[in-house]
Scaffold this motif. Structure first.
Motif, PDB file in Angstrom:
ATOM      1  N   ILE A 128       1.035  -1.275   0.031  1.00  0.00           N
ATOM      2  CA  ILE A 128      -0.081  -0.017  -0.042  1.00  0.00           C
ATOM      3  C   ILE A 128       0.859   1.285   0.071  1.00  0.00           C
ATOM      4  N   LEU A 129       2.271   1.125   0.459  1.00  0.00           N
ATOM      5  CA  LEU A 129       3.180   2.292   0.513  1.00  0.00           C
ATOM      6  C   LEU A 129       3.608   2.656  -1.015  1.00  0.00           C
ATOM      7  N   ASP A 130       3.292   1.840  -1.822  1.00  0.00           N
ATOM      8  CA  ASP A 130       3.574   2.275  -3.212  1.00  0.00           C
ATOM      9  C   ASP A 130       2.391   2.619  -4.134  1.00  0.00           C
ATOM     10  N   ALA A 131       1.243   2.776  -3.332  1.00  0.00           N
ATOM     11  CA  ALA A 131       0.123   3.616  -3.864  1.00  0.00           C
ATOM     12  C   ALA A 131       0.363   5.134  -4.169  1.00  0.00           C
ATOM     13  N   GLN A 132      -0.041   5.541  -5.122  1.00  0.00           N
ATOM     14  CA  GLN A 132       0.032   7.222  -5.414  1.00  0.00           C
ATOM     15  C   GLN A 132      -1.236   7.889  -5.178  1.00  0.00           C
ATOM     16  N   PRO A 133      -1.250   8.776  -4.290  1.00  0.00           N
ATOM     17  CA  PRO A 133      -2.588   9.511  -4.508  1.00  0.00           C
ATOM     18  C   PRO A 133      -3.010  10.246  -5.472  1.00  0.00           C
ATOM     19  N   LYS A 134      -3.877  10.571  -5.989  1.00  0.00           N
ATOM     20  CA  LYS A 134      -4.121  11.370  -7.228  1.00  0.00           C
ATOM     21  C   LYS A 134      -5.162  12.319  -6.871  1.00  0.00           C
ATOM     22  N   THR A 135      -5.223  13.520  -7.829  1.00  0.00           N
ATOM     23  CA  THR A 135      -6.065  14.451  -7.684  1.00  0.00           C
ATOM     24  C   THR A 135      -6.901  14.294  -9.141  1.00  0.00           C
ATOM     25  N   TYR A 136      -7.978  14.488  -9.119  1.00  0.00           N
ATOM     26  CA  TYR A 136      -8.760  14.210 -10.508  1.00  0.00           C
ATOM     27  C   TYR A 136     -10.151  14.826 -10.502  1.00  0.00           C
ATOM     28  N   THR A 137     -10.891  15.145 -11.655  1.00  0.00           N
ATOM     29  CA  THR A 137     -12.230  15.619 -11.923  1.00  0.00           C
ATOM     30  C   THR A 137     -13.067  14.509 -12.247  1.00  0.00           C
TER      31      THR A 137
ATOM     32  N   TRP B 150     -12.457  19.477  -8.253  1.00  0.00           N
ATOM     33  CA  TRP B 150     -11.376  18.448  -8.060  1.00  0.00           C
ATOM     34  C   TRP B 150     -11.668  17.568  -6.664  1.00  0.00           C
ATOM     35  N   GLU B 151     -11.277  16.394  -7.128  1.00  0.00           N
ATOM     36  CA  GLU B 151     -11.344  15.473  -5.820  1.00  0.00           C
ATOM     37  C   GLU B 151      -9.957  14.957  -5.642  1.00  0.00           C
ATOM     38  N   ILE B 152      -9.683  14.114  -4.593  1.00  0.00           N
ATOM     39  CA  ILE B 152      -8.360  13.725  -4.259  1.00  0.00           C
ATOM     40  C   ILE B 152      -8.703  12.043  -3.925  1.00  0.00           C
ATOM     41  N   GLY B 153      -7.922  11.177  -4.222  1.00  0.00           N
ATOM     42  CA  GLY B 153      -7.986   9.678  -3.936  1.00  0.00           C
ATOM     43  C   GLY B 153      -6.875   8.662  -4.651  1.00  0.00           C
ATOM     44  N   TYR B 154      -7.551   7.556  -4.564  1.00  0.00           N
ATOM     45  CA  TYR B 154      -6.662   6.619  -5.272  1.00  0.00           C
ATOM     46  C   TYR B 154      -7.519   5.899  -6.566  1.00  0.00           C
TER      47      TYR B 154
END
Length: 162
Positions: free
Chosen positions: A68-77, A87-91
Motif C-alpha cells: 500500500i506504500l507504493d500507491a500514489q494518491p491522485k487528484t482528478y475531476t 477537484w477530488e483526491i483519492g486513489y
C-alpha cells in the motif's frame, strides 16, 4: 446540492445526518460514538458489524501490507460530476488492483476494478505500524547490547593503556 448535508435533530440533538455522498450517520444521544450506515457496492444500505456473533471462519488476514506504500494518491475531476471542474483526491482502483491490493478493491459484475474500500486501508497501515514497532524494539535491544560491548572494549583499552 452536492455539498449539502441532511440533518435530522430531536430536542436540540443531532440524531442523524446524510452527507452528499449518501453516507448516513446515526448519532447516539449520550455517546461520543456515531454509527455509520453506508451503501455497499450494490447500493444497498448496510451496517458493518464487528462482533464475533455475526462472523464465521475468522482467520488472520495474510497479505503483503507494505504494498500500500507504493500507491500514489491522485487528484482528478469526474466527467459526469454535476459540479463542473470540482477537484477530488483519492486513489485509482485499477492501480490498487495492479499493486495486488485486491482485498481493498471492489469489482463490478464483469470483474473490473470499480472502487476502493477506503474504510479498510487502516487495517493495512496498522500492520505496517506494528511491524515497524517490532523492528524498533529489536533495534533498541541491539543498540543497548552494542553500547554495553563498546563500554567493555573502552574499559579494556584503558586498562591496557596503563
Amino acid at each position: 446540492l452536492a455539498r449539502r448535508t441532511l440533518i435530522a435533530a430531536m430536542r436540540g440533538f443531532v440524531r442523524m445526518t446524510i452527507n452528499a455522498a449518501g453516507n448516513m450517520f446515526i448519532h447516539q444521544m449520550n455517546s461520543r460514538n456515531t454509527l455509520q450506515i453506508g451503501r455497499d457496492i450494490n447500493d444497498e444500505i448496510t451496517i458493518d458489524t464487528s462482533t464475533r456473533r455475526h462472523k464465521e471462519n475468522i482467520q488472520p488476514l495474510v497479505d503483503d501490507f507494505e504494498r500500500i506504500l507504493d500507491a500514489q494518491p491522485k487528484t482528478y475531476t469526474r466527467p459526469d460530476d454535476p459540479v463542473a471542474g470540482r477537484w477530488e483526491i483519492g486513489y485509482i482502483a485499477e492501480e490498487f488492483h495492479d499493486l495486488g491490493l485486491t482485498n481493498l478493491v471492489f469489482y463490478d459484475a464483469e470483474g473490473l476494478p470499480l472502487a476502493i474500500n477506503y474504510s479498510r486501508i487502516p487495517l493495512y497501515l496498522t500492520q505496517i505500524a506494528r511491524k515497524q514497532r517490532d523492528e524498533i524494539k529489536a533495534l533498541r535491544v541491539e543498540n543497548g547490547e552494542l553500547k554495553e560491548r563498546l563500554d567493555r572494549l573502552e574499559r579494556l583499552v584503558q586498562e591496557l593503556a596503563k
